[in-house]
Write a protein that holds these residues in place. Structure first.
Motif, PDB file in Angstrom:
ATOM      1  N   ALA A 122       0.822  -1.195   0.000  1.00  0.00           N
ATOM      2  CA  ALA A 122       0.000   0.000   0.000  1.00  0.00           C
ATOM      3  C   ALA A 122       0.864   1.255   0.000  1.00  0.00           C
ATOM      4  O   ALA A 122       1.926   1.296   0.634  1.00  0.00           O
ATOM      5  CB  ALA A 122      -0.908   0.004   1.223  1.00  0.00           C
ATOM      6  N   ALA A 123       0.395   2.273  -0.698  1.00  0.00           N
ATOM      7  CA  ALA A 123       1.026   3.586  -0.619  1.00  0.00           C
ATOM      8  C   ALA A 123       0.523   4.297   0.628  1.00  0.00           C
ATOM      9  O   ALA A 123      -0.629   4.129   1.030  1.00  0.00           O
ATOM     10  CB  ALA A 123       0.696   4.395  -1.863  1.00  0.00           C
ATOM     11  N   VAL A 124       1.377   5.084   1.257  1.00  0.00           N
ATOM     12  CA  VAL A 124       1.022   5.827   2.462  1.00  0.00           C
ATOM     13  C   VAL A 124       1.366   7.291   2.242  1.00  0.00           C
ATOM     14  O   VAL A 124       2.503   7.629   1.909  1.00  0.00           O
ATOM     15  CB  VAL A 124       1.772   5.293   3.701  1.00  0.00           C
ATOM     16  N   SER A 125       0.366   8.156   2.435  1.00  0.00           N
ATOM     17  CA  SER A 125       0.575   9.599   2.346  1.00  0.00           C
ATOM     18  C   SER A 125       0.241  10.219   3.688  1.00  0.00           C
ATOM     19  O   SER A 125      -0.813   9.932   4.265  1.00  0.00           O
ATOM     20  CB  SER A 125      -0.318  10.213   1.254  1.00  0.00           C
ATOM     21  N   VAL A 126       1.143  11.069   4.188  1.00  0.00           N
ATOM     22  CA  VAL A 126       0.974  11.705   5.494  1.00  0.00           C
ATOM     23  C   VAL A 126       0.883  13.213   5.301  1.00  0.00           C
ATOM     24  O   VAL A 126       1.700  13.806   4.584  1.00  0.00           O
ATOM     25  CB  VAL A 126       2.143  11.351   6.435  1.00  0.00           C
ATOM     26  N   PHE A 127      -0.106  13.823   5.960  1.00  0.00           N
ATOM     27  CA  PHE A 127      -0.351  15.253   5.840  1.00  0.00           C
ATOM     28  C   PHE A 127      -0.187  15.916   7.203  1.00  0.00           C
ATOM     29  O   PHE A 127      -0.482  15.304   8.234  1.00  0.00           O
ATOM     30  CB  PHE A 127      -1.748  15.499   5.268  1.00  0.00           C
ATOM     31  N   PRO A 128       0.284  17.157   7.237  1.00  0.00           N
ATOM     32  CA  PRO A 128       0.598  17.791   8.519  1.00  0.00           C
ATOM     33  C   PRO A 128      -0.583  17.943   9.463  1.00  0.00           C
ATOM     34  O   PRO A 128      -0.411  17.937  10.679  1.00  0.00           O
ATOM     35  CB  PRO A 128       1.141  19.164   8.107  1.00  0.00           C
ATOM     36  N   SER A 129      -1.786  18.094   8.936  1.00  0.00           N
ATOM     37  CA  SER A 129      -2.948  18.352   9.785  1.00  0.00           C
ATOM     38  C   SER A 129      -4.167  17.635   9.235  1.00  0.00           C
ATOM     39  O   SER A 129      -4.186  17.202   8.074  1.00  0.00           O
ATOM     40  CB  SER A 129      -3.235  19.856   9.837  1.00  0.00           C
ATOM     41  N   GLN A 130      -5.214  17.553  10.068  1.00  0.00           N
ATOM     42  CA  GLN A 130      -6.456  16.953   9.597  1.00  0.00           C
ATOM     43  C   GLN A 130      -7.067  17.781   8.476  1.00  0.00           C
ATOM     44  O   GLN A 130      -7.673  17.226   7.550  1.00  0.00           O
ATOM     45  CB  GLN A 130      -7.451  16.810  10.743  1.00  0.00           C
ATOM     46  N   ALA A 131      -6.917  19.109   8.536  1.00  0.00           N
ATOM     47  CA  ALA A 131      -7.465  19.957   7.478  1.00  0.00           C
ATOM     48  C   ALA A 131      -6.822  19.633   6.136  1.00  0.00           C
ATOM     49  O   ALA A 131      -7.505  19.529   5.101  1.00  0.00           O
ATOM     50  CB  ALA A 131      -7.269  21.427   7.831  1.00  0.00           C
ATOM     51  N   GLU A 132      -5.487  19.471   6.135  1.00  0.00           N
ATOM     52  CA  GLU A 132      -4.805  19.148   4.883  1.00  0.00           C
ATOM     53  C   GLU A 132      -5.129  17.729   4.426  1.00  0.00           C
ATOM     54  O   GLU A 132      -5.215  17.460   3.221  1.00  0.00           O
ATOM     55  CB  GLU A 132      -3.304  19.355   5.063  1.00  0.00           C
ATOM     56  N   LEU A 133      -5.329  16.839   5.378  1.00  0.00           N
ATOM     57  CA  LEU A 133      -5.776  15.489   5.043  1.00  0.00           C
ATOM     58  C   LEU A 133      -7.138  15.542   4.366  1.00  0.00           C
ATOM     59  O   LEU A 133      -7.362  14.876   3.336  1.00  0.00           O
ATOM     60  CB  LEU A 133      -5.844  14.650   6.309  1.00  0.00           C
ATOM     61  N   GLY A 134      -8.064  16.311   4.915  1.00  0.00           N
ATOM     62  CA  GLY A 134      -9.398  16.418   4.324  1.00  0.00           C
ATOM     63  C   GLY A 134      -9.363  16.990   2.921  1.00  0.00           C
ATOM     64  O   GLY A 134     -10.088  16.511   2.029  1.00  0.00           O
ATOM     65  N   ALA A 135      -8.536  17.992   2.697  1.00  0.00           N
ATOM     66  CA  ALA A 135      -8.425  18.574   1.357  1.00  0.00           C
ATOM     67  C   ALA A 135      -7.868  17.553   0.369  1.00  0.00           C
ATOM     68  O   ALA A 135      -8.333  17.457  -0.783  1.00  0.00           O
ATOM     69  CB  ALA A 135      -7.540  19.820   1.402  1.00  0.00           C
ATOM     70  N   ALA A 136      -6.889  16.783   0.804  1.00  0.00           N
ATOM     71  CA  ALA A 136      -6.314  15.755  -0.073  1.00  0.00           C
ATOM     72  C   ALA A 136      -7.330  14.669  -0.377  1.00  0.00           C
ATOM     73  O   ALA A 136      -7.401  14.152  -1.505  1.00  0.00           O
ATOM     74  CB  ALA A 136      -5.072  15.152   0.574  1.00  0.00           C
ATOM     75  N   LEU A 137      -8.128  14.299   0.623  1.00  0.00           N
ATOM     76  CA  LEU A 137      -9.176  13.301   0.406  1.00  0.00           C
ATOM     77  C   LEU A 137     -10.168  13.794  -0.642  1.00  0.00           C
ATOM     78  O   LEU A 137     -10.533  13.051  -1.568  1.00  0.00           O
ATOM     79  CB  LEU A 137      -9.889  13.020   1.732  1.00  0.00           C
ATOM     80  N   ALA A 138     -10.617  15.041  -0.511  1.00  0.00           N
ATOM     81  CA  ALA A 138     -11.580  15.589  -1.475  1.00  0.00           C
ATOM     82  C   ALA A 138     -10.988  15.637  -2.876  1.00  0.00           C
ATOM     83  O   ALA A 138     -11.674  15.331  -3.862  1.00  0.00           O
ATOM     84  CB  ALA A 138     -12.030  16.975  -1.019  1.00  0.00           C
ATOM     85  N   ARG A 139      -9.723  16.022  -2.983  1.00  0.00           N
ATOM     86  CA  ARG A 139      -9.079  16.032  -4.301  1.00  0.00           C
ATOM     87  C   ARG A 139      -9.009  14.634  -4.886  1.00  0.00           C
ATOM     88  O   ARG A 139      -9.243  14.433  -6.088  1.00  0.00           O
ATOM     89  CB  ARG A 139      -7.661  16.625  -4.199  1.00  0.00           C
ATOM     90  N   SER A 140      -8.706  13.649  -4.050  1.00  0.00           N
ATOM     91  CA  SER A 140      -8.610  12.270  -4.536  1.00  0.00           C
ATOM     92  C   SER A 140      -9.943  11.778  -5.070  1.00  0.00           C
ATOM     93  O   SER A 140     -10.009  11.117  -6.120  1.00  0.00           O
ATOM     94  CB  SER A 140      -8.120  11.349  -3.412  1.00  0.00           C
ATOM     95  N   VAL A 141     -11.024  12.087  -4.351  1.00  0.00           N
ATOM     96  CA  VAL A 141     -12.359  11.692  -4.806  1.00  0.00           C
ATOM     97  C   VAL A 141     -12.687  12.378  -6.123  1.00  0.00           C
ATOM     98  O   VAL A 141     -13.180  11.746  -7.077  1.00  0.00           O
ATOM     99  CB  VAL A 141     -13.410  12.018  -3.735  1.00  0.00           C
ATOM    100  N   THR A 142     -12.425  13.671  -6.195  1.00  0.00           N
ATOM    101  CA  THR A 142     -12.757  14.439  -7.392  1.00  0.00           C
ATOM    102  C   THR A 142     -11.968  13.949  -8.601  1.00  0.00           C
ATOM    103  O   THR A 142     -12.529  13.793  -9.702  1.00  0.00           O
ATOM    104  CB  THR A 142     -12.480  15.932  -7.133  1.00  0.00           C
ATOM    105  N   GLU A 143     -10.686  13.708  -8.415  1.00  0.00           N
ATOM    106  CA  GLU A 143      -9.864  13.225  -9.524  1.00  0.00           C
ATOM    107  C   GLU A 143     -10.318  11.836  -9.988  1.00  0.00           C
ATOM    108  O   GLU A 143     -10.385  11.559 -11.198  1.00  0.00           O
ATOM    109  CB  GLU A 143      -8.398  13.200  -9.106  1.00  0.00           C
ATOM    110  N   ALA A 144     -10.646  10.968  -9.036  1.00  0.00           N
ATOM    111  CA  ALA A 144     -11.130   9.636  -9.402  1.00  0.00           C
ATOM    112  C   ALA A 144     -12.452   9.719 -10.147  1.00  0.00           C
ATOM    113  O   ALA A 144     -12.697   8.976 -11.113  1.00  0.00           O
ATOM    114  CB  ALA A 144     -11.283   8.777  -8.153  1.00  0.00           C
ATOM    115  N   ALA A 145     -13.320  10.637  -9.710  1.00  0.00           N
ATOM    116  CA  ALA A 145     -14.617  10.804 -10.362  1.00  0.00           C
ATOM    117  C   ALA A 145     -14.453  11.285 -11.796  1.00  0.00           C
ATOM    118  O   ALA A 145     -15.095  10.760 -12.721  1.00  0.00           O
ATOM    119  CB  ALA A 145     -15.475  11.777  -9.566  1.00  0.00           C
TER     120      ALA A 145
END
Length: 248
Positions: A2-25
């Motif tokens: 598995a790939a692992v990505s670590v973000f400095p804060s929960q806010a940055e994690l949430g933004a990355a999650l939303a981008r991942s969903v949008t790009e996949a869509a």
């Protein structure tokens, strides 16, 4: 692996999650004409409520009207109940999307657990025509401090289920006791899975899953898409005990 990505804060994690969903869509809509997404509850709801609308507005090709949304597990409570995963997404996330919005396949909470599971599996199979297992473009999963994911708990018999794609659980160690959950065969048929964790309460179990070899793997460690991608999205607190985490 598995790939692992670590973000400095929960806010940055949430933004990355939303981008991942949008790009996949956007990719799925372009290639397949629709995007199939399985959602989990907990902190993922608030992350997506905060970040997904803005991410989608920046990528029109991700068109939510071409989405099919289902739920990786569900508590058998009415939609308006605060424990309802579908209810939380409808009120906090889907309500922010422009009409007509996604097609939603939810669990019929008014049925007995076994009947609700059978009904949900039948409707998921109908949403993915053909003899093969339903193959979601993307599943979003969380992980509990005990290593559970969906409503698959450590030591539970459902971890051994190989025939049903959806199963009922009536003895969940985390209330409410009655739930419906996707099983490992369905989870592991996905094209892509994101496992998301935040907060230092998750750090011990994240270390166990990602760095320790255990004879009886925790439920989240059993999510291994057979021919798909697995990626962990963590904030720095959740990754704090990993050998290669920031600051270690």
């Amino acid at each position: 692996m598995a790939a692992v990505s670590v973000f400095p804060s929960q806010a940055e994690l949430g933004a990355a999650l939303a981008r991942s969903v949008t790009e996949a869509a956007a990719e799925a809509v372009a290639s397949d004409g629709r995007f199939t997404l399985g959602l989990s509850g907990g902190s993922l709801v608030a992350m997506l409520a905060r970040e997904l609308p803005a991410a989608l507005s920046a990528v029109p090709a991700a068109d939510p009207s071409r989405w099919l949304v289902a739920f990786c597990d569900e508590r058998l409570v009415p939609l308006e109940h605060p424990e309802s995963t579908e209810g939380a997404y409808r009120s906090q996330v889907l309500s922010q999307l422009s009409p007509p919005g996604p097609r939603v396949v939810g669990v019929a909470s008014g049925l007995a657990p076994a009947a609700a599971a059978a009904d949900y599996e039948e409707r998921l199979r109908s949403a993915f025509p053909g003899p093969a297992l339903p193959r979601f473009h993307l599943l979003l999963l969380g992980v509990g401090p005990d290593g559970h994911t969906c409503s698959l708990f450590p030591g539970h018999a459902l971890l051994q289920e190989q025939n049903s794609l959806v199963a009922a659980i009536v003895d969940s160690p985390k209330p409410p006791a009655q739930r419906v959950t996707m099983t490992l065969p369905l989870l592991n048929s996905a094209a892509s899975v994101l496992l998301v964790a935040s907060g230092d309460s998750k750090a011990p179990v994240i270390k166990r899953i990602l760095e320790d070899e255990e004879p009886c793997p925790l439920p989240a460690a059993r999510v291994r898409p057979r021919s798909g991608r697995l990626r962990w999205l963590l904030d720095a607190a959740a990754a704090g005990r990993l050998r290669n985490s920031p600051g270690n």
